[in-house]
Write an enzyme that holds these catalytic residues in place. Structure first.
Site, short mmCIF file in Angstrom:
data_model
loop_
_atom_site.label_atom_id
_atom_site.label_comp_id
_atom_site.label_asym_id
_atom_site.label_seq_id
_atom_site.Cartn_x
_atom_site.Cartn_y
_atom_site.Cartn_z
N GLU A 265 0.88 -1.16 0.00
CA GLU A 265 0.00 0.00 0.00
C GLU A 265 0.92 1.20 0.00
OE1 GLU A 265 -2.52 1.16 3.47
OE2 GLU A 265 -1.82 2.83 2.26
N CYS A 302 -2.47 7.50 4.90
CA CYS A 302 -2.54 7.13 3.48
C CYS A 302 -3.78 7.73 2.84
CB CYS A 302 -2.62 5.63 3.30
SG CYS A 302 -2.01 4.67 4.66
#
Lengths: 521, 521
Positions: A265, A302
């Site tokens: 990720e 994120c």
């Protein structure tokens, strides 16, 4: 609390070698005791060998026992008490409520996966009974289950010292799937990692599992991590971090003699789309809420809203005015590491020096490792002409793109790379126009949310924390939520296997009454 | 039947360019009319553009309409009648019953996927309802569905001119998932490809779908295929063929600006393990059945039994004696292409010249493009010492490994690369010993079958035709059976989305009453 700074391998504490290094207190820059020594190549080798050795036993652990193991890890983490919280605060600079919240999330994830394991649906059991009378050929008996892929290598994340580190989502989902886990601790929070690693190691022993089910290795650099990624016994990799780090792992994984999946990720700017009616009705209100989301945790998520798109006009002006009023009241906050702070400052400087970008507002100036929040603006044409404006600046910086009209807004969305989230702010009268954007967003992101911001990722069954490259290396999966277990499973089919040799879950008896599909129904 | 040799793009026939080439009649080596001309770079570009354009519409086609489309393709293939069968026989050298059987399988696959689409379980629908009262934070409403990944590039396989070519398993599963498909026809059977491609193109028109849903491109070489694999609009690749071809595609896919998944089914020698009691009771019988499986279709199956493992002794001698008696009666059979025949001869010659390998028996000598079946033997020690002995020789060649004892047999299995299948021949008194081998086999293969051979792959829900690298590029999936649809889907989550904007399947109303999980149950 005193704790060991040794690597954890095979149920033992194993001192590393080489020059000692220490964690750094994020707020002060001073070194924290104890010293850590990086794992050696031989220790990495041993961790892999033990994980491979433990695999066949661990993957066949009865579901109840595996679930109990996950629950034991959760309990042991809570038993670390405030020592874990204070050490984690010191190493990351994150405030107490955030760390306590993240601990709750981490424990909750482990317990959710325990429940997923008990339910057994993740096994994907399928039975196609034999049809001996079928013409022209009899049909064989076919039964399918999913088994664990093998030992999984997990890299701790800098920005989630608990929820995406040693006992975080990747570890929890891999252990739930039946995979031994080798964690490479993030060097920014080795003490936190050691404490949590100890909690897992104790759970392995308490539950009577093979010691190779879990290992924790420390390293200040990257050589051991790369070596582990290339080890033939490692079957998959979980990673949360930079695009550079993630793509480097993807390359290692793709060029091994046996390529393996990487679940990295990486990079996302999480577009926020402000629709006209919503802007007109409550542009100022959205602007205030936006600043709160942007600056949460110093922007080190994120899912931080790094891009705002709207058609230019009075509504957007009201949004910008409110954001410009709110942002100067926001204090600079300590960032996780000197490296992250430096990269943030460089990213902000690049935007400052871009003639097509204007600075709209900024937060209070900081000192040392603190990041100063900042909001920029540009035009749709300028954004589309310069791909650098679409690159992530990890931290509390965001860019508002004034679009000439909906067509330009749509074109900006079409030009984006893959993202974790997109947020839509809209009112009922925006529905028609929004409907036209949804197909674009579906192609670009893993989660579309309405009248909110992507920060705050619910751990549940319907969550997708993923998205097309470069948001992640593999948009077919999620790293948050129960669906994450799919990443570490592969199907195996048994044809005409006698009942006595079938895995219990596939026998006619199916003693645990696990859910199965028969002939696809 | 006359048919067009043009590329099929955007609902039209589009003549290729460059030097004309013709299919070769496998049995005679003579050229078959009509001439084909390879697609141009511009035509490949246009196929990708149209596929991308069609994607948003096609992936939202109502499930019933999409299922009807798959059924229409099946019907149109059958409507080609014997013209398809005779052309396919000429191009491949495969006998009529095989081609008719393969046509039935192809049509059956399409209809199975139509049924999978109608059922809707493949959408993986999940709903986590909002909990506005939850403390400390309210829980948002989260709903998840899986959507198609985007346009899929399918490479026709040489060895399954129908079931794994233009309308084969990869195409059927990708269309079922909602992906437009671009097929690069295999140059060994362009006429078969043209006929089947026409059947699909007619179905697209009959069902009123966007013309970009399907394209068929011809090419004698590999440049256009490589270009298509690198095109940013292609979202996934399906391939069945050689390890060299598959790994080349994997490399292209991994080094694109946006890496994409490749589902390549490549190389497998499919170990057959003969257990002691079974060998003792019926070694000769197994030997006869083995020869039949080995030589079926000139051995040109991915699941051909290329490796036989047993503990040395009288039972294995009986097996070998029966095989040695049966094999000389087997006629050489025409292989698919000159290239495949040449590679087969080279592979056999390499084994012949290996001092550790003895030739046990061979079939009848052939002429031209015919492959002569052959059976070799070696020892466990020699096999383990020379990795070349574990490499696939595509065709009717197999290697018997005489193992000193069960430990050596197990070590040979542990040393194997990933495989599609493993076959166990055993009797009830072999169960205890077999149980110890199952964990090894589960790690190595996608399908474990008992008292049979891997040739003959049932199309069903519990089938896995896959396995760890290099059997396939991605052991998490299957290319045969309904589970194959998973390869072309990715999850998207909708948070707090108003009912009016939710995909119909995720609305509270759920008008089609599709299966959904709520809070994971």
């Amino acid at each position: 609390m005193t704790f060991s700074s040794d690597n954890l391998i095979g149920g033992e504490r194993v001192p590393g070698a080489g020059a000692p290094w220490r964690a750094v207190e994020a707020a002060t820059g001073s070194a924290l005791e104890p010293a850590f020594a990086s794992a050696t190549a031989e220790q990495a080798e041993r961790a892999c060998a033990l994980a491979a050795e433990a695999f066949d036993t661990y993957r066949e652990t009865p579901l109840q026992a595996r679930a109990d193991f996950l629950d034991a890890i959760a309990r042991n983490i809570l038993d670390l008490g405030d020592d874990l919280v204070t050490r984690c605060m010191a190493e990351t600079g994150l405030p107490r409520p955030r760390i306590e919240g993240e601990r709750g999330r981490t424990v909750g994830q482990l317990r959710m996966f325990a429940e997923v394991v008990r339910r057994g649906a993740f096994l994907g059991l399928r039975v196609d009974p034999a049809q001996p009378e079928r013409k022209p050929l009899p049909r064989p008996d076919l039964r399918l289950r999913r088994i664990a892929v093998g030992p999984v290598l997990v890299f701790g994340a800098s920005n989630f010292p608990l929820a995406f580190s040693v006992a975080g989502g990747d570890t929890a989902s891999a252990l739930a799937a039946g995979c031994p886990v080798i964690v490479k601790a993030h060097p920014a929070h080795p003490g936190t990692s050691a404490l949590v690693g100890g909690a897992i190691q104790r759970a392995v022993a308490e539950c009577g599992l093979p010691a190779g089910v879990f290992a924790l290795l420390f390293e200040e650099g990257i050589a051991i991590g790369q070596r582990l990624a290339a080890d033939p016994r490692v079957a998959a990799i979980g990673f949360t971090g930079s695009r550079r780090g993630g793509t480097a792992l993807m390359q290692i994984a793709a060029t091994r003699a046996t390529p393996i999946p990487v679940y990295a990720e990486m990079s996302s700017i999480n577009p926020v789309v402000l629709m006209p009616a919503a802007l007109q009705a409550r542009g100022a209100e959205i602007g205030k809420a936006f600043v709160a989301s942007l600056t949460l945790g110093s922007g080190q998520f994120c899912t931080n809203p790094g891009l705002v798109l709207a058609v230019d006009g009075p509504g957007l002006d009201a949004f910008l005015a409110a954001a410009s009023e709110a942002l100067p009241n926001v204090a600079a906050a300590t960032m996780l590491t000197p490296g992250i702070h430096k990269a943030y400052c460089e990213g902000v400087a690049a935007l400052e020096s871009n003639p097509a970008v204007e600075r709209v507002a900024q937060g209070q100036e900081g000192t040392g490792q603190q990041g100063q929040p900042v909001l920029f603006a540009t035009t749709g044409a300028a954004f589309r002409a310069d791909h650098r404006l679409g690159e992530e600046v990890f931290g509390a910086a965001s860019l508002v793109v004034r679009c000439a009209d909906t067509n330009e807004l749509r074109a900006v969305l079409e030009g984006l790379e893959g993202q974790l989230t997109a947020a839509l702010h809209m009112d009922p009268s925006d529905h028609v126009e929004t409907r036209g954007l949804l197909p674009v967003l579906e192609r670009k992101v893993g989660r579309i949310l309405v009248n909110g911001f992507g920060t705050g990722v619910e751990v549940g069954h319907a969550m997708v924390h993923g998205g097309p490259f470069p948001a992640t290396s593999d948009g077919r999966t999620t790293s948050v939520g129960s669906l994450a277990i799919d990443r570490f499973l592969r199907p195996v089919s048994y044809q005409d296997m006698p009942e006595a040799l079938l895995p219990e879950a596939l026998t006619d008896a199916n003693p645990a009454q696990l859910p199965r599909s028969v002939d696809g129904a």
